[in-house]
Motif scaffolding. Structure first.
Motif: not given
Length: 220
Positions: A50-69
């Motif tokens: 649910d990404f409630d414990s992910v660092e905000p800067s790392d959330l940005d990486i998740i949005k920018q990178e080509d990860f399968v989410v």
């Protein structure tokens, strides 16, 4: 698929050096474990939570990178790790290793152990090997049968804990403290902190489920 590594959100100081492990087929990050991976310079291929414990800067990486989410609501019928694990298990790789599951909340630690004990995990072995690993321990579960365990320099101690009402006929050979056809009841500490005295040890039992834990000589 050969190996899947899953990194959960436990304390980062309990993680081994992930880069020291052989490269897996896939890296899977689970919620705060995503931040733990990125802090070690590893980018996941797939992320769960649910990404409630992910660092905000790392959330940005998740949005920018080509990860399968795979994103889920906070209120659900399984843990983030459970969802990631069942997905990984469905791929039937040779090995699944879970990092970041121990050393923090005991309920999450026990939840991870429950995953090891699931009927599907036990029935898939040896085609799929599943382990939970941290700085000091490597643990897995076994159903009744006969097994070989190799001596590893890192792990001095090997413990066998019954996870069923009784484990019948436990036999240990190649160990400092051997056993012959011994019944071990749930709650017994008889088989904690054994040691291999041969390059290969053997254990077998007729009925029940064992949790097998290999540990370093670091005191806790």
């Amino acid at each position: 698929m050969k190996t899947i590594y899953i990194v959960a959100g436990g304390p980062i100081d309990q993680l081994p050096d992930l880069k020291a492990w052989p490269a897996p087929s896939l890296w899977v990050g689970v919620d705060r474990g995503i931040s733990s991976m990125l802090s070690q310079g590893i980018k996941p291929n797939i992320v769960f939570g649910d990404f409630d414990s992910v660092e905000p800067s790392d959330l940005d990486i998740i949005k920018q990178e080509d990860f399968v989410v795979f994103q889920y609501p906070s209120e659900k019928d399984d843990t983030d790790l459970g969802l990631a694990f069942h997905w990984a298990l469905s791929k039937e790789p040779e090995t699944i290793i879970i990092f970041g599951n121990t050393g923090g909340r005991m309920d999450h630690t026990m939840g991870g152990i429950q995953l090891l004990l699931s009927h599907k995990v036990l029935s898939l072995f040896p085609r799929t090997e599943v382990r939970i690993v941290d700085q000091s321990n490597s643990m897995t579960a076994r159903a009744a049968g006969s097994y070989t365990i190799r001596k590893q320099q890192r792990y001095k101690y090997i413990s066998f804990l019954p996870m069923s009402p009784v484990v019948e006929g436990l036999t240990l050979s190649g160990f400092k403290y051997p056993l012959a056809d011994k019944d071990i009841a749930l709650g017994s500490t008889l088989c904690i902190s054994n040691e291999l005295i041969s390059e290969n040890g053997h254990f077998s039992f007729r009925t029940g489920i064992l949790l097998v834990i290999s540990s370093t000589d670091q005191d806790t």
